[in-house]
Design an enzyme around this catalytic site. Structure first.
Site, PDB file in Angstrom:
ATOM      1  CE  LYS A 163      -4.043  -2.094   0.537  1.00  0.00           C
ATOM      2  NZ  LYS A 163      -5.191  -1.932  -0.375  1.00  0.00           N
ATOM      3  CE  LYS A 262     -10.764  -5.497  -3.778  1.00  0.00           C
ATOM      4  NZ  LYS A 262     -10.582  -4.552  -2.664  1.00  0.00           N
TER       5      LYS A 262
END
Ligand code: OSB
Ligand code: MG
Length: 368
Positions: A163, A262
């Site tokens: 991240k 997703k």
């Protein structure tokens, strides 16, 4: 689909170690486990993957529960559908709430596959039975992230995502790249930047990242197109793609070169497959994203990832990445960097009833 009852269980479990993005830290995870039982005694399983607070999308566990109980389940009760593929259209009278919809829609796909006696991956059109596994490091501390990456590489993972944000990007990525020169590495910004940061993002081009995920606003496709024309690292969209049409428009505009799919974010396996099929036709690689989920959602992710357009390892790690003990049996395990798909019908995993009971906070069964 000849349904007798639907049971919802709200569960909660601590993560082995906290997962941090610039938007906050997840230390505990809730989920809604859905069991759709047929009159034939066959059950399909799904998992509601909204977070406890609306930091990633607007849904939460509480809104999911409300929408499931008061709107989606009544729709299923009042309208007979013949096949799981019809659920997405049936639910279209309810705006968005994709994670709530996917929680039931995926359970209906599991039930459908079990009734047909087929693995879910085969019912969806999957062509492989060993799924390459990627892992995500949510730790902004460089030495700690390096230690964590080393331990995952020892376990066989062969693609790592980290991240990033403007507070933690160039030295962080440079440090990881120096330590792991050949590692398939990518960075996810979860909308930490604006177009004004284009030069900063361009500076990341020299680190050979597979892609940069969702650098700009969570609902943007226009600025991403402008950014993609200025940087050579491929942009991957996550948050911005919540429907088939979002994917179509983003590809048309040149907003991304890769899409993360997703199941929960797009409202179910049917829509996920439509996006996959469209991207395959356009030569846009896709991969299966993760939601720090439990085993039921992981099992659905594995089935989806067996489709031929998923050419990049997804964020599908083993059960032990986040959990001391998962709620499925057997647990999902990574061997040599891949996860072998089960051959049993449906998702191919059973609920671990003992573990499920231990982590359940509240449950409700709706009889049809
Ligand atoms: O942006 O992909 C994301 C986790 C929670 C919410 C959003 C994201 C993520 C991850 C982790 O990156 C994926 C995983 O390991 O499940
Ligand atoms: Mg992401």
């Amino acid at each position: 689909m000849n349904i007798k009852s639907i049971k919802l269980s709200l569960i909660k479990m601590p993560l082995k170690q906290p997962f941090t993005t610039h938007l906050g830290t997840v230390a505990e995870r809730e989920a809604i486990i859905v069991e759709v039982e047929g009159h034939d005694g066959v059950s399909g399983y799904g998992e509601g993957v909204a977070f406890s607070s609306p930091w990633y999308t607007e849904e939460t566990m509480q809104t999911s529960w409300h929408v499931l109980k008061d709107f989606i389940i009544p729709l299923i009760k009042e309208n007979e559908i013949a096949h799981a593929v019809e659920a997405y259209t049936l639910f279209s009278s309810i705006r968005r709430n994709h994670m709530a919809k996917a929680a039931i829609e995926t359970a209906l796909w599991d039930l459908q596959a079990k009734r047909e006696g087929k693995p879910l991956s085969k019912l969806l059109g999957g062509t492989i039975d060993s799924i390459p596994s990627g892992v995500v490091v949510g730790n902004p501390n460089l030495p700690a992230a390096i230690t964590q990456i080393e331990s995952y590489l020892e376990k066989g993972y062969n693609r790592v995502k980290v991240k990033i944000s403007p507070e933690n990007d160039i030295p962080y990525i440079a440090g990881i790249r120096k330590k792991f020169p050949n590692l398939p590495l990518m960075a996810d910004a979860n909308s930490a930047y604006t177009l004004e940061d284009a030069a900063r993002l361009k500076a990341l081009d020299e680190y050979g990242l597979l892609m940069i995920e969702q650098p700009l606003d969570y609902d943007d496709i226009v600025d991403h197109a402008k950014l993609q024309s200025q940087i050579s690292t491929p942009i991957c969209l996550d948050e911005s793609i919540v429907t088939f049409n979002d994917a179509r428009k983003a590809v048309e505009l040149g907003s991304c070169k890769v899409i993360n799919i997703k199941i929960g974010r797009v409202g179910g396996l049917g829509e996920a497959k439509r996006i996959h099929d469209f991207c395959a036709g356009k030569g846009i690689p896709v991969w299966v994203g993760g939601m720090i989920e439990f085993g039921i959602s992981r099992a659905h992710n594995l089935a989806l990832a067996s489709l031929p357009g998923f050419t990049i390892p997804g964020d599908i790690s083993g059960s032990d990445r986040y959990w001391e003990e998962d709620i499925i049996e057997p647990e999902i395990k990574v061997h040599g960097g891949s996860i072998t798909l089960p051959e049993r019908p449906g998702i191919g995993f059973e609920l671990n009833r003992k573990r499920l009971k231990k982590v359940t906070i509240f449950e409700e069964k709706i009889i049809f």
